[in-house]
Design an enzyme around this catalytic site. Structure first.
Site, mmCIF file in Angstrom:
data_model
loop_
_atom_site.group_PDB
_atom_site.id
_atom_site.type_symbol
_atom_site.label_atom_id
_atom_site.label_comp_id
_atom_site.label_asym_id
_atom_site.label_seq_id
_atom_site.Cartn_x
_atom_site.Cartn_y
_atom_site.Cartn_z
ATOM 1 N N TYR A 128 39.277 43.345 45.217
ATOM 2 C CA TYR A 128 37.944 42.938 45.636
ATOM 3 C C TYR A 128 37.085 42.978 44.488
ATOM 4 O O TYR A 128 35.804 42.362 44.526
ATOM 5 C CB TYR A 128 37.337 43.602 46.654
ATOM 6 C CG TYR A 128 37.442 45.046 46.727
ATOM 7 C CD1 TYR A 128 36.268 45.889 45.918
ATOM 8 C CD2 TYR A 128 38.477 45.742 47.046
ATOM 9 C CE1 TYR A 128 36.127 47.126 45.826
ATOM 10 C CE2 TYR A 128 38.290 47.242 46.884
ATOM 11 C CZ TYR A 128 37.205 47.882 46.227
ATOM 12 O OH TYR A 128 37.232 49.114 46.128
ATOM 13 N N ALA B 135 55.084 46.517 45.844
ATOM 14 C CA ALA B 135 55.838 47.142 46.554
ATOM 15 C C ALA B 135 55.456 48.492 46.399
ATOM 16 O O ALA B 135 55.915 49.711 46.499
ATOM 17 C CB ALA B 135 57.389 47.162 46.320
ATOM 18 N N GLY C 293 39.797 41.519 48.851
ATOM 19 C CA GLY C 293 40.302 42.763 49.836
ATOM 20 C C GLY C 293 39.076 43.622 50.460
ATOM 21 O O GLY C 293 39.023 44.480 50.967
ATOM 22 N N LYS D 209 47.880 60.867 48.878
ATOM 23 C CA LYS D 209 48.082 60.351 50.299
ATOM 24 C C LYS D 209 49.432 60.858 50.994
ATOM 25 O O LYS D 209 49.517 60.808 52.022
ATOM 26 C CB LYS D 209 47.955 58.855 50.153
ATOM 27 C CG LYS D 209 46.599 58.390 49.962
ATOM 28 C CD LYS D 209 46.634 56.622 50.061
ATOM 29 C CE LYS D 209 45.072 56.122 49.729
ATOM 30 N NZ LYS D 209 45.200 54.886 49.926
HETATM 31 P P1 ATR Z 1 48.660 50.868 44.965
HETATM 32 O O1 ATR Z 1 48.447 52.067 45.954
HETATM 33 O O2 ATR Z 1 47.563 50.159 44.733
HETATM 34 O O3 ATR Z 1 49.702 49.936 45.897
HETATM 35 P P2 ATR Z 1 50.781 51.387 43.333
HETATM 36 O O4 ATR Z 1 51.553 52.216 44.308
HETATM 37 O O5 ATR Z 1 50.699 52.377 41.764
HETATM 38 O O6 ATR Z 1 49.363 51.250 43.627
HETATM 39 O O7 ATR Z 1 51.318 49.885 43.033
HETATM 40 C C1 ATR Z 1 51.136 49.101 42.187
HETATM 41 C C2 ATR Z 1 51.750 47.841 42.483
HETATM 42 O O8 ATR Z 1 51.615 46.822 41.307
HETATM 43 C C3 ATR Z 1 53.375 47.857 42.202
HETATM 44 O O9 ATR Z 1 54.178 46.964 43.185
HETATM 45 C C4 ATR Z 1 53.488 47.824 40.882
HETATM 46 O O10 ATR Z 1 54.796 47.339 40.653
HETATM 47 P P3 ATR Z 1 55.996 48.239 40.082
HETATM 48 O O11 ATR Z 1 56.502 48.809 41.500
HETATM 49 O O12 ATR Z 1 57.240 47.429 39.606
HETATM 50 O O13 ATR Z 1 55.622 49.362 39.227
HETATM 51 C C5 ATR Z 1 52.511 46.543 40.561
HETATM 52 N N1 ATR Z 1 52.234 46.270 39.156
HETATM 53 C C6 ATR Z 1 51.176 47.149 38.408
HETATM 54 N N2 ATR Z 1 51.185 46.661 37.312
HETATM 55 C C7 ATR Z 1 52.102 45.541 37.157
HETATM 56 C C8 ATR Z 1 52.240 44.534 36.189
HETATM 57 N N3 ATR Z 1 51.742 44.508 34.996
HETATM 58 N N4 ATR Z 1 53.153 43.497 36.608
HETATM 59 C C9 ATR Z 1 53.733 43.564 37.640
HETATM 60 N N5 ATR Z 1 53.387 44.065 38.710
HETATM 61 C C10 ATR Z 1 52.458 45.151 38.621
#
Ligand code: ATR
Length: 279
Positions: free
Chosen positions: A224, A133, A245, A72
């Site tokens: 979702y 984030a 979602g 993306k």
């Molecule tokens: P997407 O495109 O779906 O947003 P991403 O960019 O990989 O996917 O983002 C995943 C989000 O889920 C991030 O905020 C991630 O936290 P980090 O920025 O600290 O990596 C969060 N996330 C994924 N696994 C997690 C976990 N086990 N506990 C807390 N946050 C998690």
């Protein structure tokens, strides 16, 4: 499905991996409902072939493409024109054919805005809590800005990463999940943008403390699958309303479809599509 003939338009989605994508099902159903002579297929494209894939798609006359993980951001280099919102978000998920190449759009943010509208969550002037984030949170943050949200509290596992991405946003505070009780008392809209709670981890939830859920009167979980996440259940049990979602997914697909075909999809078709996917 429409039968394929000499005038059939080809569309598709590029990603790596691509097997899990739900986009072909949604777009082909839409084409069927609208009587459009088109077919939408998955393309497994590796990162190092992305530039070639975009040029090749154009040469083959492909009408439009969705772009998913992990392309993306990189695909922004290969578009002929870039929509302002996509530029500001920093990600493109839709390529619509124009003269000489493709124009890049982001329909994740418009999908989210249309979901909020359809479930009657009014953001204007409201304070919002965003959990996560990552890429999805970027589109959500942009939509919240467009809807003139009040103060936004972003909670993320990695505070540093959230600071890097959103540190310069006005009216925004960034904190870890453990600091939720520093959010001033009141009622908030909450958007769950992490992948925590995604099937098969149906019972997982990014904040377990029950007290947190007293802050929320309306919420959207971008997940979702399952249809009702642990996060949604907690919001509801504390008197709030919560949506998954699926509407965002449907609306982002519809918005892409509208860029591809340059015509509006009637609201009753969107509702029909949503009901079929929800069943
Ligand atoms: P997407 O495109 O779906 O947003 P991403 O960019 O990989 O996917 O983002 C995943 C989000 O889920 C991030 O905020 C991630 O936290 P980090 O920025 O600290 O990596 C969060 N996330 C994924 N696994 C997690 C976990 N086990 N506990 C807390 N946050 C998690």
């Amino acid at each position: 499905m429409n039968s394929v003939n000499g005038s059939t338009k080809i569309l598709g989605v590029m990603g790596d991996p691509i097997e899990h994508t739900g986009s072909p099902a949604i777009h082909n159903l839409l084409a069927d409902k609208l009587g459009d002579n088109m077919i939408y297929v998955p393309f497994h494209v590796k990162g190092r072939r992305l530039e070639e894939a975009v040029a090749g798609a154009y040469a083959l006359g492909i009408e439009g493409l969705n772009v998913t993980v992990p392309h993306k951001v990189e695909v922004m280099q290969y578009v002929t024109e870039l929509d302002d919102a996509a530029l500001e978000i920093g990600a493109v998920n839709t390529l619509a054919r124009i003269r000489g190449g493709y124009k890049g759009y982001n329909t994740d943010f418009s999908g989210f805005m249309r979901e909020l509208d359809s479930v009657d969550i009014q953001v204007n002037g409201r304070n919002v809590i965003v959990l996560g984030a990552g890429g999805a949170a970027k589109a959500v943050m942009y939509a919240l800005k467009r809807f003139s949200a009040g103060h936004v509290y972003i909670l993320n596992r990695s505070i540093e990463k959230a600071e890097d991405i959103f540190g310069k946003e006005p009216n925004t505070s960034i904190m870890g999940f453990g600091d939720w009780n520093k959010i001033p008392e009141g009622k908030y809209i909450c958007v769950q943008c992490t992948s925590v709670g995604l099937s098969p981890d149906d019972e997982a939830c990014v904040i377990d403390d029950e007290g947190f859920y007293d802050l929320i009167d309306s919420a959207v979980d971008l997940i979702y699958k399952p249809k009702e996440t642990a996060f949604m259940r907690k919001v509801i049990s504390h008197g709030g309303r919560a949506y998954n979602g699926l509407r965002m997914l449907v609306y982002q697909a519809v918005s892409s479809y509208e860029f591809f075909t340059k015509k509006e999809v009637p609201e009753e078709i969107i509702e029909e599509l949503y009901n079929e996917l929800d069943s």
